[in-house]
Structure formats: structure tokens, C-alpha cells
Design a protein around this motif. Sequence first.
Motif, PDB file in Angstrom:
ATOM      1  N   HIS A  53      27.514 -45.592  -7.610  1.00  0.00           N
ATOM      2  CA  HIS A  53      27.337 -47.044  -7.579  1.00  0.00           C
ATOM      3  C   HIS A  53      28.324 -47.767  -8.484  1.00  0.00           C
ATOM      4  CE1 HIS A  53      24.849 -46.089 -11.131  1.00  0.00           C
ATOM      5  NE2 HIS A  53      25.195 -47.282 -11.536  1.00  0.00           N
TER       6      HIS A  53
ATOM      7  N   ALA B 106      26.337 -44.069   1.565  1.00  0.00           N
ATOM      8  CA  ALA B 106      25.241 -43.172   1.913  1.00  0.00           C
ATOM      9  C   ALA B 106      25.663 -41.713   1.822  1.00  0.00           C
ATOM     10  CB  ALA B 106      24.752 -43.481   3.325  1.00  0.00           C
ATOM     11  N   ALA B 107      26.955 -41.453   1.824  1.00  0.00           N
ATOM     12  CA  ALA B 107      27.419 -40.070   1.914  1.00  0.00           C
ATOM     13  C   ALA B 107      27.414 -39.358   0.568  1.00  0.00           C
ATOM     14  CB  ALA B 107      28.805 -40.025   2.529  1.00  0.00           C
ATOM     15  N   LEU B 108      27.191 -40.093  -0.512  1.00  0.00           N
ATOM     16  CA  LEU B 108      27.168 -39.461  -1.826  1.00  0.00           C
ATOM     17  C   LEU B 108      25.777 -39.594  -2.422  1.00  0.00           C
ATOM     18  CD1 LEU B 108      30.515 -40.923  -3.188  1.00  0.00           C
ATOM     19  CD2 LEU B 108      30.133 -38.632  -2.312  1.00  0.00           C
ATOM     20  N   ASP B 109      25.278 -38.503  -2.970  1.00  0.00           N
ATOM     21  CA  ASP B 109      23.959 -38.521  -3.596  1.00  0.00           C
ATOM     22  C   ASP B 109      23.995 -39.467  -4.795  1.00  0.00           C
ATOM     23  OD1 ASP B 109      21.603 -38.031  -4.932  1.00  0.00           O
ATOM     24  OD2 ASP B 109      21.605 -35.890  -4.487  1.00  0.00           O
ATOM     25  N   PRO B 110      23.157 -40.537  -4.761  1.00  0.00           N
ATOM     26  CA  PRO B 110      23.235 -41.538  -5.833  1.00  0.00           C
ATOM     27  C   PRO B 110      22.873 -40.997  -7.213  1.00  0.00           C
ATOM     28  CG  PRO B 110      21.319 -41.921  -4.433  1.00  0.00           C
ATOM     29  CD  PRO B 110      22.154 -40.871  -3.758  1.00  0.00           C
ATOM     30  N   ARG B 111      22.205 -39.849  -7.264  1.00  0.00           N
ATOM     31  CA  ARG B 111      21.776 -39.308  -8.549  1.00  0.00           C
ATOM     32  C   ARG B 111      22.753 -38.329  -9.159  1.00  0.00           C
ATOM     33  NH1 ARG B 111      16.344 -40.411  -9.513  1.00  0.00           N
ATOM     34  NH2 ARG B 111      15.592 -41.577  -7.743  1.00  0.00           N
ATOM     35  N   ARG B 112      23.885 -38.094  -8.492  1.00  0.00           N
ATOM     36  CA  ARG B 112      24.819 -37.136  -9.046  1.00  0.00           C
ATOM     37  C   ARG B 112      26.136 -37.847  -9.343  1.00  0.00           C
ATOM     38  NH1 ARG B 112      24.373 -31.574  -7.433  1.00  0.00           N
ATOM     39  NH2 ARG B 112      22.296 -31.381  -8.277  1.00  0.00           N
TER      40      ARG B 112
ATOM     41  N   TYR C 214      29.001 -42.438 -11.684  1.00  0.00           N
ATOM     42  CA  TYR C 214      28.075 -42.384 -10.560  1.00  0.00           C
ATOM     43  C   TYR C 214      28.618 -43.213  -9.404  1.00  0.00           C
ATOM     44  CZ  TYR C 214      24.730 -40.003 -13.418  1.00  0.00           C
ATOM     45  OH  TYR C 214      24.115 -39.064 -14.181  1.00  0.00           O
TER      46      TYR C 214
END
Lengths: 544, 297
Positions: A421, A371-377, A419
Motif C-alpha cells: 500500500h 490485488a496481486a500482492l498480499d497486503p500483509r507481506r 508494504y
Amino acid sequence: MTTPVLSVRDLAIDFSVGGERVPAVHAVDFDLHAGEVLAIVGESGSGKSVTSLAVLGLLPDNATVTGRILVDGTNVVGASERDFAAIRGRKVSMIFQDPSNALDPVFTVGYQIIEMLKRHGQGMSGAERRARAVELLRMVELPDPEDRLGYYPHQLSGGQAQRVMIAMALACDPEVLIADEPTTALDVTVQREILDVLRRLQARTNAAILLITHDMGVVADLADRVVVMRAGRIEETADVRSIFTAPRAEYTRALLAAVPRIGTGDRGTAALAEERPVLEVEGLVVEYRNRRGRHVRAVDGVSLHIRAGEMLALVGESGSGKSTIGKSVLGLAPVAEGRVVVVGVDLRRASRSEARAVKKRIGVVFQNPTAALDPRRTIGQSIGEPLRVHLGLRGTELAGRVSGLLEAVELPSAWSSRYPHELSGGQRQRVAIARAVALDPLLLIADEPTSALDVSVQATVLDLLRRLQQQFRFACLFISHDLAVVDALCDRVVVLHRGGIVEEGERRRVLTAPEHDYTRRLLAAAPVPDPDEQARRRGEPLAG
Amino acid sequence: MSEQLAPQQAPLVAPADRSMWATLRARPLFWICSVALAILAAIAILPGPIAGMFGQPDPRACDLSQSALEPGGAHVFGTDLQGCDIFANVIYGTQTSLFIGLLTTILCLAIAMVLGTIAGYYGGFADRVVARLTDVFLGFPFLLGAIVVLNGLGTRSAVTVSLVIAFFSWPTLARLVRSSVRTVRSTEYVQAAQAMGLRDRRILLDHVIPNSLGPVLAIATTMVGSVIVAESTLTFLGVGLRAPSISWGLQLSTAQSYFQSEPHLLVFPSIFLTVTVLSLITLGDILRDALDPKGRS
């Protein structure tokens, strides 16, 4: 020996994902006898939960199961939904990890248990069902069972809700109880109570328990025999004492070595410069407003300080206010009273630009790296963000700094275009740490940075944190519920209970000679990975 | 200790080309939808020449003696009750209908994004004001409101009809934006950005809006169709576009009472409407997938 109540032979489970077959479990064999506790231990992805779900036929449709699973002599592999319905609850029942989500919030506890009895226990009258529900709640040692029948799930604590779940699982006297991480979502003192309840129940009902867990301490506490799984295969099966004293498999040894223990390996305390503390918190009061508009004190008059190069641990159970203190330093919590001073700047009085200048020097690592990393970056963009915004770096200079940071957290610098994920949990947490140290912080706030990680990954992340701390010499506020982790990393310990400090002192002193009852209780409740020590501890009642 | 205990889940080599364009290019549906929309756009821009290709360049050249002809011959889609060519009418209606559908949706989206984001991100007073405002608009019957406002307006054009429909349709979208933003606001990466000392504007533009856009876009694309139909309702009631105007909505609302005897009056405008809406929805879905790194192959 008698015939096993559950026997798994040559079990293999594949998932078909997008046309490809992904093997999840391969060649798994084990037996579970009546009155026995068999623990399946492994890290995430080891196939332990998948195996237990296969027993109940709860796998999703894209799973293919081969081999044999004999429940009381009957093979259930390939059984129909109707056959499984006859098994679930009556022969095999299951308790899950998170009790607060497993109960329906709109029905009373009693209604839900009686519903279960209606479905499975035909031929019982209404009064009999009610009596049975009370008996079940008494079995799981819930106080005032008659009254509790009328309670709604939100009126129960996490531990009480888990007891209700256990009561429901036991409603039809199953022969096998599968407990999938039954205490992972609970605090240590509550965990200890639940483990005690399970042990006493098992002695009374003679049900076999299949315990799925990642926690070696829980294994040592409860299990008779242990199956160690890794990447879908069994590494080792042995009785609990030999697992801990003479592990045969390389993996078991590594797993045990990775478990942090209190009081192992002495290390020097960092020499500290006598200068102004990096963080001073004085008389901090944080109040949240609940739905009815009433103020709830999350933190009540806490004072603490951290000097440069020092690691201070904030220890406590859920609701103790430890995370809230971390958030109030970051300006993310409503501070009602008190002072939060970072490098001489009072954050509550400072102007916005002053506060922003100070925040540049605070790094933060959260619990859940997903959750701590923006999934879109890409991870490079995430790490580079503070550099871009605060230092105005661009282009090759930025890319150079990002790859330097990736290397500092032991990830290949070529990964910056990936990314989140595409990374594993431990790797993501490394990225979060790299972002936190990007601006060479004076203060790092780490809120349970390893509790979402597997134990072996936890060990490497703790190593990394220690190394970075020695390299950058930042002050660190380390928030944790795990005393063993704290012992491995920190210099000083502050113990919190219900928003206040109950004990504070040098790490060794607090963890080996605690002065406060609550600290003693915390220490006694945390299960240690040693069956003999656990057996000895079981004899002593919890202090307090 | 090395990381060998944890299985390396991530592949060691990054896939070669993972840009958004590469992902879009590889999907046939993207091309189908784009071509459909491009044709519709061409029709909207040049209705005359395209209608002329089938010999009926004038939608207003009606001959009552040719009333309600079946498709075929000189009239490819047949004629309507007034004897006007349906093909020419559908072609000329494209411009108005697409214009109203898209303009209204864009207006709604703009209002909803601004108010919903403010309400969702800042909460507190702003949230309460926006919540009450949406309640008022949602509580107000759309038709009644639109009739009152449109009757009050002196001139009625496609723009004013769009404005009125947008005026009454933004609240649902705003609520969606708000709840979507609230979910994103509480995530740890937004907290991390706040803790880093980033300005609100940057946090909103870089993290909050991109991550909360998915569900909003999905609803917005379906809105285009309902707006085109809403325009027809208003026109049918006499408060929308005035009589010489041509739109799909107008044709649909006149055709609905003759559906049993003259189905072709309804079928052809409906096909165009369906193709438009389906293409937009599918394109919206594909775009959403392509914007999400997890959806890229």
C-alpha cells in the motif's frame, strides 16, 4: 459567445486527512457552454473526478471547497444540501464509470427511470411518465424500448446498462451532463456505440457535456475543447485539434507520446529458434458450471503454441475466453477437454509433483497489481516467496536475490521492507513482474498487466516487459484487449471471439490487413488519438 | 521513458520502526486494556489473598442476618440475599467465568477455523457438508440442546459446561470464517501463489488465514462476554454449574429478580463482566490494526 452554463473559477479543493490538509485541486478555471463537449483529461490523482464531484456537491465531508462554481449563473460552492437537490438531475446530472453497479438489481429498469421522473418531474401523470421513459430509452437507441422497461438490470449487457444510465441522467433535461469515464468499463466495440449515442444525443438536446476521461482516443472522438490536468492543476486548455497537433504544455506532449498507437515505430520480429514450443494448447475446452448447474463453455476448442522467446498476444473482448485460457495454463480453470502442454509435460496428465515442477517455470502477472500482492507481506517477502519455497533460499542469499530482482525492475533495492500500500500502482506492478521472473521462467503469462495503469505508467511497464523478455528470453502469453499495446509488444496475435479463435497470424499482418470481420471491427472501434482520423472513421459504419 | 510522469506517491524514506510491537507500544489503549486483563488474570489465579485484602477472604462465609446489606463497612460491595460478601464472590467468580469464557471461545475458534477454512477454500463437496452441518446446529435451539446434553452428563464442571456451549456456538463463527476465506481465496495474490505451484498448506497458512482473520477475531472477542452470560443462563436453569460453584453468571442470574430493590447485587458483577469484555474487544481491535500493515503508522 453566450454565457456559459457551467463556469468554474479559481476552484481549490482540500481534503483533511488525519488533521492534515491535503490539497487535491488548485486554481482550476474553465467554462462550459451549451452544446459543447469539454473533456477533462488526466491521470489518476490529477483531480479530474474530484472537480466534477464538486460541481454536484458530492464530495465527502472532509473536503473543503473554495472558489466559485457557477451553474447557470448561480454559485454552488457552499450551497446547502437542499440547494444541491434542486440542481442535481435537473440542471446537472452525472453518469458513472461502472453501469452494472449503478443500477439497483432488484428493480426493473422502467421502475427506476419512472422513480427518477416522479422525484423531479412534478405534475406528470402515470401514463405521461411511462411515455417519457419510453421516449428516453428510444433517445439512447435501446432497441424495443417498451419491452425493456420491464427488464431487470442483470438482463442487460454492460453497454445497454450504460444507455439506461444515460437515459436516467437525461430524464429531466439537464443543461450539463457530467460523464465520468463513461466507457472505461466497457469493451471497445460497445464503447464506440456509447460514444456514438452520446454524440447524437448532444446534437439533439444541445446539452453541454463535461467528459472526464484518461483515454486520449475518447477525447479525440468526442471533445470540442480539452482541459489537461495534472496533480490538481490545469496544465493546458485548448480546443481539441490544437491539443493533438500543437500541444503547448510539456506534460501534454509527454502524455500523447505515451499513448500506444497501432503501426508506429517498426521493430524487427524476434528471430526464433526452431525447437519444441514452450507452450502447446490443443483443442482446449473449458466449461464452468453456472448456478443452475448448466455447463457454460468459456473456451471452445482453442489450439495455439508459443516458442521460446516469442510473445504471443491473446486479444478479445470480455467474455471471449482470453483470461480463461491463461488460467487453464496455470491450472486455475476447469479444463473439460484438450491438452495443455508446457515444455513437453501435459499438465492434465502429469502427477502433482511433475505439475509443480513445471509450474516453477511459469511466471504470472495479473491485471490488478493491488490485488496481486498480499497486503500483509512486504514486497521483499512477496518477491522472495518463490525463491524461498522452490529453491529453499534463506537469509542473505535470499535478500541478495530479492534486491537484484528489484533492481531488474528499476526499483530501489532498499524498498524490499515496504508494504504494497506504500507503492503506486505502477510500482506495484513492477513488484508483481519481479516476482513472476524470480525463478527465471520459461513461460510468462501476463493477463492485462497494464490495463489498470495510467497511460504514462503503462508505457514504462511495457518497456520493462520488453527489456526483461530480451534479457531472459522467456516465451510470453500476453492477454490484452488493447490492440495498440499488443502492437507495441508482441510478435504474433491470436484474436478470440466467444471462446473460439477467429484469426491468428503475425502481428503486422493481423493489425494492418485483418482477414476476419471481427478483427476489423475491433480495429475500427478502438478510438485513435487523432480528431481528424476519428471524424473520418465516424463516417464509416462499423463493419459486421 | 522515465517514470517522471507518475507522481511518486510513496515516501522515499521508510518510517524508522514499523514493527508490530512499536505500533502497539505507542497506543495508550493497548496498555489500559493489558493492565485491566492482567489484573483480572491475577484475581483469577489468586482469589483468596485478593479477597482477603478487604477482610472477607471466604465467599462461602455467609450470615443470613446480614442479608442484602448496602455497600460499605466490612462489606465493600455489600452482601447478597444469603448474606454472603459480594466482593469475595465476584473475586472468586472471576476464575470460573474467565475460564469458561476463554476456553469456549478458543474451542469455537479452533473448530470454526478448521471447518470454515476447509469449506471456504476447497468449496464443492466439503463446503456443502460443512454448510449442512452448521445449518443443523443453527436450527437446533441452543437451550434445549444444552439442557438435554448437560442432563445426560454425569459430572458437570466448568470444562463440561464449556464444551457444551462451544458445541452449540461454533457454527456462526464457522460461517464467518468460510465467507471470509472465500473472499481471500478469489484474490489474485492467492491465485498467484497457486500458479507458483505452492502447496495448499503453505498458501493457507501464509496468505489465506492471516488475511481472513480480521473479522473473525472481532466477533470472537465479543463472544467471550456472551459465553459468560450463557453459562449463567444454564446455571440458572439448574443444568450449569452446581450450587457451591461461584461464577459471575450465577450472581447475575440470582440478582436480576431483585434489581429494583437491591441494585448493588447486579451492579458489581456486571462491572467486572463489562470490563473483561470491553478490554478483550478493544485489545482485539488494536491487535487487528497492528497486524495490518496499513494500520501501522
